[in-house]
Design a protein around this motif. Structure first.
Motif, mmCIF file in Angstrom:
data_model
loop_
_atom_site.group_PDB
_atom_site.id
_atom_site.type_symbol
_atom_site.label_atom_id
_atom_site.label_comp_id
_atom_site.label_asym_id
_atom_site.label_seq_id
_atom_site.Cartn_x
_atom_site.Cartn_y
_atom_site.Cartn_z
ATOM 1 N N THR A 112 33.939 4.669 -34.187
ATOM 2 C CA THR A 112 33.528 4.399 -32.811
ATOM 3 C C THR A 112 32.006 4.496 -32.753
ATOM 4 O O THR A 112 31.439 5.509 -33.162
ATOM 5 C CB THR A 112 34.145 5.411 -31.824
ATOM 6 O OG1 THR A 112 35.564 5.348 -31.944
ATOM 7 C CG2 THR A 112 33.744 5.094 -30.386
ATOM 8 N N HIS A 155 38.481 9.705 -38.321
ATOM 9 C CA HIS A 155 37.830 9.087 -37.160
ATOM 10 C C HIS A 155 36.362 9.512 -37.127
ATOM 11 O O HIS A 155 36.052 10.692 -37.001
ATOM 12 C CB HIS A 155 38.529 9.470 -35.860
ATOM 13 C CG HIS A 155 37.923 8.780 -34.673
ATOM 14 N ND1 HIS A 155 38.148 9.159 -33.390
ATOM 15 C CD2 HIS A 155 37.066 7.727 -34.607
ATOM 16 C CE1 HIS A 155 37.455 8.367 -32.570
ATOM 17 N NE2 HIS A 155 36.796 7.493 -33.287
ATOM 18 N N ILE A 156 35.497 8.519 -37.282
ATOM 19 C CA ILE A 156 34.059 8.776 -37.280
ATOM 20 C C ILE A 156 33.483 8.242 -35.986
ATOM 21 O O ILE A 156 33.814 7.127 -35.561
ATOM 22 C CB ILE A 156 33.380 8.056 -38.472
ATOM 23 C CG1 ILE A 156 34.013 8.518 -39.790
ATOM 24 C CG2 ILE A 156 31.869 8.303 -38.478
ATOM 25 C CD1 ILE A 156 33.592 7.681 -40.986
ATOM 26 N N THR A 157 32.642 9.033 -35.360
ATOM 27 C CA THR A 157 31.918 8.564 -34.179
ATOM 28 C C THR A 157 30.432 8.604 -34.506
ATOM 29 O O THR A 157 29.949 9.583 -35.085
ATOM 30 C CB THR A 157 32.232 9.446 -32.958
ATOM 31 O OG1 THR A 157 33.629 9.305 -32.663
ATOM 32 C CG2 THR A 157 31.420 9.028 -31.733
ATOM 33 N N ALA A 201 35.634 10.160 -27.785
ATOM 34 C CA ALA A 201 35.328 9.783 -29.179
ATOM 35 C C ALA A 201 34.525 10.879 -29.870
ATOM 36 O O ALA A 201 34.686 11.122 -31.067
ATOM 37 C CB ALA A 201 34.577 8.463 -29.218
ATOM 38 N N THR A 248 32.160 19.659 -29.720
ATOM 39 C CA THR A 248 33.121 19.065 -30.658
ATOM 40 C C THR A 248 33.317 19.967 -31.871
ATOM 41 O O THR A 248 32.395 20.642 -32.322
ATOM 42 C CB THR A 248 32.674 17.650 -31.108
ATOM 43 O OG1 THR A 248 33.700 17.097 -31.938
ATOM 44 C CG2 THR A 248 31.356 17.655 -31.871
ATOM 45 N N ALA A 281 36.574 13.352 -32.694
ATOM 46 C CA ALA A 281 36.178 12.822 -34.005
ATOM 47 C C ALA A 281 36.391 13.854 -35.110
ATOM 48 O O ALA A 281 36.411 15.060 -34.852
ATOM 49 C CB ALA A 281 34.699 12.419 -33.973
ATOM 50 N N ASP A 282 36.547 13.365 -36.336
ATOM 51 C CA ASP A 282 36.532 14.261 -37.503
ATOM 52 C C ASP A 282 35.103 14.493 -37.958
ATOM 53 O O ASP A 282 34.782 15.550 -38.502
ATOM 54 C CB ASP A 282 37.333 13.634 -38.647
ATOM 55 C CG ASP A 282 38.783 13.429 -38.258
ATOM 56 O OD1 ASP A 282 39.413 14.416 -37.821
ATOM 57 O OD2 ASP A 282 39.276 12.289 -38.351
ATOM 58 N N VAL A 314 30.911 13.394 -36.686
ATOM 59 C CA VAL A 314 29.983 12.664 -35.821
ATOM 60 C C VAL A 314 28.704 12.424 -36.625
ATOM 61 O O VAL A 314 28.152 13.353 -37.219
ATOM 62 C CB VAL A 314 29.662 13.434 -34.522
ATOM 63 C CG1 VAL A 314 28.636 12.667 -33.690
ATOM 64 C CG2 VAL A 314 30.928 13.672 -33.698
#
Ligand code: GDP
Ligand code: CA
Length: 325
Positions: free
Chosen positions: A33, A2-4, A194, A228, A198-199, A201
């Motif tokens: 996101t 998951h990238i934000t 998000a 984060t 996230a993994d 950012v």
């Protein structure tokens, strides 16, 4: 994964398109996101225009005017000619016919009581963003507008950011740049989550003052970035001591920050883990945060941009495995 990503308009959108291009070569499911800047938004002809959200949407959805980097491909200006015939300004901000449809739909949905997040989700469907694994969120559903204080003879005058940027080409020095309403804005639903879950950012090479800077000004966003566990990795918008396009130097000057890759990193010092600079910019720092890597940073085409995005993710992966104190 998951990238934000936080994004402004052209610089952000081009980077994100390259990122998606790269992710197609990486096995597994990916979710992106995008937290978009809404402080450039403006009401024209009674219509709510969100230039940065639209630039991201059109670029990722394949509808962007490639040469300009903003607005629609294959655009026509019949309605704009009619506005001009009525003497209905402004004449320095022209909306094309195809683009106008977006603003009409947005304004109607907002008028029905939908939030900007809900409206943006609806508009994004048309451009196929969910199918690309992309969720586009406005930074806030509240109204935030960047205004610029300029000297007008002996007096000071505040103009909307678009007037300073588009009509005046940022050639009149800004005394102050103010994101009106930002301190009372709430992050849009999903924004803080998000960032927090996230993994990775990413900060694309967006304008550090009026794109990334305004997103960071929304209460809670900066704290979420500090908190984060994901590494935050940025790409410098300053190459060879100058912005690649646009007038980011005029914005940096207004906040008293030097136009250099290192000085921009300094604006993010409290949460930035990794920073990509161009090979032409002297690497700064040693082993401490942010870890700086140099590579060519011109987004000349989608493949070159995908390679930049790949290196940003690669650096994030290294930092996640062995965090630097
Ligand atoms: P805007 O809202 O349309 O002004 O777009 P953004 O804020 O997302 O991005 C503007 C920034 O993108 C400018 O400061 C440019 O210097 C930067 N930029 C544009 N093209 C490139 C490029 O090819 N490489 C890099 N590193 N930065 C770029
Ligand atoms: Ca913008």
């Amino acid at each position: 994964m998951h990238i934000t990503a936080l994004a402004g308009g052209v610089g952000g959108a081009r980077f994100l398109r390259g990122l998606l291009h790269h992710l197609r070569t990486v096995p597994g499911e990916h979710e992106l996101t995008v937290v978009g800047n809404t402080a450039d938004d403006i009401t024209l002809h009674g219509l709510r225009v969100c230039p940065d959200l639209d630039t991201v949407m059109y670029t990722l959805g394949g509808g962007i005017h490639e040469g300009q980097g903003w607005g629609r491909a294959d655009e026509h200006f019949t309605v704009a000619e009619e506005f001009a015939a009525y003497g209905e300004g402004p004449d320095w901000f022209t909306l094309g016919d195809r683009d106008l449809a977006t603003h009409v739909v947005r304004t109607r949905l907002l008028g029905q009581g939908l939030t900007l997040s809900q409206v943006t989700a609806r508009l994004s469907e048309r451009w196929g963003l969910p199918g690309l694994g992309v969720r586009l969120l406005p930074m806030t559903d509240d109204r935030v507008e960047t205004h610029v204080e300029i000297s007008d003879g002996d007096a000071l005058r505040a103009v909307h950011f678009q007037e300073w940027w588009v009509r005046l080409h940022a050639a009149v020095p800004a005394r102050r740049i103010l994101a009106l309403g930002v301190e009372n804005a709430s992050p849009a639903p999903g924004v803080l989550e998000a960032i927090g879950t996230a993994d990775v950012v990413l900060l694309p090479p967006s304008n550090p003052v009026v794109s990334i800077g305004t997103i960071l000004g929304v209460p809670g966003v900066r704290d979420a970035l500090r908190g984060t566990r994901a590494p935050v990795v940025g790409v410098s918008p300053i190459v060879g001591g100058a912005p690649v396009r646009g007038m980011a130097d005029a914005c940096l000057q207004a906040i008293g920050v030097e136009t250099s890759a290192a000085a921009v990193a300094g604006l993010y010092a409290d949460f930035l883990a990794g920073w990509l600079v161009d090979t032409g910019d002297a690497p700064v720092g040693g082993d401490s945060r942010p870890v700086v890597r140099a590579r060519p940073l011109l987004m000349t085409d989608v493949d070159a941009t995908a390679a930049i995005a790949a290196d940003a993710l690669g650096l994030a992966g290294e930092l996640a495995a062995a965090p630097v104190a």
